[in-house]
Design a protein around this motif. Sequence first.
Motif, PDB file in Angstrom:
ATOM      1  N   GLU A 111    -152.828  22.145 -28.941  1.00  0.00           N
ATOM      2  CA  GLU A 111    -153.882  21.132 -28.871  1.00  0.00           C
ATOM      3  C   GLU A 111    -155.090  21.565 -29.712  1.00  0.00           C
ATOM      4  O   GLU A 111    -155.692  20.747 -30.422  1.00  0.00           O
ATOM      5  N   ARG A 169    -153.506   9.552 -24.442  1.00  0.00           N
ATOM      6  CA  ARG A 169    -152.679   9.398 -25.647  1.00  0.00           C
ATOM      7  C   ARG A 169    -151.439   8.561 -25.358  1.00  0.00           C
ATOM      8  O   ARG A 169    -151.009   7.753 -26.184  1.00  0.00           O
ATOM      9  N   PRO A 184    -150.317  14.683 -32.877  1.00  0.00           N
ATOM     10  CA  PRO A 184    -150.701  15.367 -31.635  1.00  0.00           C
ATOM     11  C   PRO A 184    -149.495  16.005 -30.960  1.00  0.00           C
ATOM     12  O   PRO A 184    -148.372  15.497 -31.060  1.00  0.00           O
ATOM     13  N   THR A 192    -153.083   4.607 -24.564  1.00  0.00           N
ATOM     14  CA  THR A 192    -153.964   3.826 -25.426  1.00  0.00           C
ATOM     15  C   THR A 192    -153.175   2.911 -26.359  1.00  0.00           C
ATOM     16  O   THR A 192    -152.090   3.267 -26.834  1.00  0.00           O
TER      17      THR A 192
END
Length: 731
Positions: free
Chosen positions: A52, A674, A13, A677
């Motif tokens: 993204e 992100r 990511p 978590t």
Amino acid sequence: MTADATALEVPVPPAARKVPSDRTHHGDTFVDHYEWMRDKESPELIEYLERENAYTEAVARHQEPLREAIFTEIKDRTQETDLSVPARKKGWWYYSRTEEGKQYGIQCRVAAADTGDVGRDWTPPEVVPGRPVPGEQIMLDGNELAEGKPFFSLGGLSVTEDGTLLAYCEDNAGDERFTLRVKDLTTGELLPDEVPNVFYGLAFSPDGSRVYYTVVDDSWRPYQVRSHTLGTAVTDDDVVYQEDDVAMWTGFEVSADRTQLLISIGCSEYSEYRVLDLARPDAGLTTLISRDERILYDAEPVVIDGAAHYLLTHDRDARNSMVSLVRASEFDRPLADQEWTTVLPHDDAVRVNGLTVTQTHLVLSVRKDTIERVQVLPLAGLGSSDQELPTEPDFDEELFTCNLANAEFESPVIRLSYTSYLTPPRVYDYVLAAGSLELRKETDVRGGYDPAEYVAERQWAPAADGTLIPLSVVRRADLAQDGTHPAVVYAYGSYEVSMDPAFSIARLSLLDRGIVYVTAHIRGGGEMGRTWYEQGKKLAKKNTFTDFVDATTYIGSSGWADPARIAAIGGSAGGLLMGAVANLAPEKYRAIVAQVPFVDALTTILDPELPLSALEWEEWGNPITDPEVYRYMKEYTPYENVRPVAYPRIAAVTSYNDSRVLYVEPAKWVAQLRETTTGTEPIVLKTEMDGGHGGASGRYSRWRDIAWDYAFAAEAVGATDVLARSTSSVE
């Protein structure tokens, strides 16, 4: 292939830059590291959103066959070349049609006949998909208008009483700011009149010399009603009314009898009407009931026994609203001295949503037992001892939706739309004098759809406080109640909006993969009346979120769903719901799809300069002035409550030009998720760079958006293949 080489293929990511920004209110400081993303024109921001999108594409690339399959199923089941049922206005029948391979609808009309036979004259002409309609006139072809443009949407259409001019509003950015144009339907040429930056809705004056329209302010709040006189400069347009209270929404409509311009100013808790006599526009506006009385009402003029009256749908001593008849002269007196006659009394079990009139009948929209219904009663004897009781068209399904689609003032019939979870949309004409229904059309579902192969039923989930939450559960009829099936739970739960039963071709793709589809009618919506809404707003808003979690728990223990195979979907305020339940109970969901999610609600509502923020105070409370509201909202707003737990896989789907929920909210939320978590499930941000609040424009583009969302959820719950049909357990 080595392990190191395999690892390199795992998508990584994009890293979001962190820039601390302090937000202090009521002695509390919140440090926001991603507020820099609000700079929409920043090259860094645009490049970040594109990265993204690339990451999302990489993560979901393996779902492409499933997406394509769902898209193809939607396309193959849809009658692509189709027509609406013509609706009569004055001397014309108006309808729209679609053609296979084309993204947008085509607005058409054919001339109507006046033979003196009322039944014949008000029976719509037969139009058959794919067959030319004799005498058809194309007013607007959306495909031609959209050609070469990144986005296309119509924000309103209006035809003059004599049928010679068409006004329409066109949006080519997705930001819901439209350009008003006027077309001469006799020549096909555009008039030089062009008005930029208008909002939804427009209407001609009865004589066709003026167009009324609405304008929004810098925060996207509709605050002005203006009048444009054809043939004059836009700079000369008159401001008919301007509303300066930033917490009030302004709109207008022309009364059913075409005599008055009704300007409505209001919020979710009270309203005010300003009225303009269209025969004497220079006489100015008159006020019916001032907002100072704190009454939530709608008004429609009507003539009873030769005298001017108004029919009011109102909540004065009536939480679920009622209908009263008031002589127009009464509004000159103080409210306490006015005489109001009850037409439809208050009922704790019936929510009155609104009304309209024809020259002979009153038409009511009511909600009873969660279901939207239409009722009618004659104007003759209205408000007297001779008043008749309302009658209601009769349907044979438990879960359905019946809405008024059209009621021309002179018409002896009203047009109704009907649908259910199992019945494709139908169009009926209801003959007012006879009280009979005439079926005009049922939407064709191609590919052999059989409603007997599915079941729709009402179930009730207990909330933690003992409240029973209505659920609409739709499934394949051949599924066994063995606790093994995947499920999708959907809800909205705000603004007193009801998630009513409706047929969905796209949903069949989930049902045929064995998914049990659940709509949770949680508090904050309007399904169970005004109290149901009030129990899910302001300082009771958390009920909305806990209701959804409790509904999920119930479905997981009902025998119909495997509690380890449940996904959740919601959009806009329902996207806030998705963010809240992700924080409350992440372990209950395999996946969450948050569509244009309102997940940074506190930041937005704390800034009245942001689009529509001030209008939200009546829904959520005002955290700027009220420390208790601030504290309460901070306890649930999703972005500020992301915590170190294992979140499920999450897709935040947004649009760069959305003017209702800005792209920055899901962008910040995804970055925070992100970072925080503890799990390994992917969390993705998908931004439609040319779309608005509803995503991309064009029906094929919308189908692909739906297919993307559904594939993300279906793959997560292990429901990628269409099930073979078993006839042994069909109910």
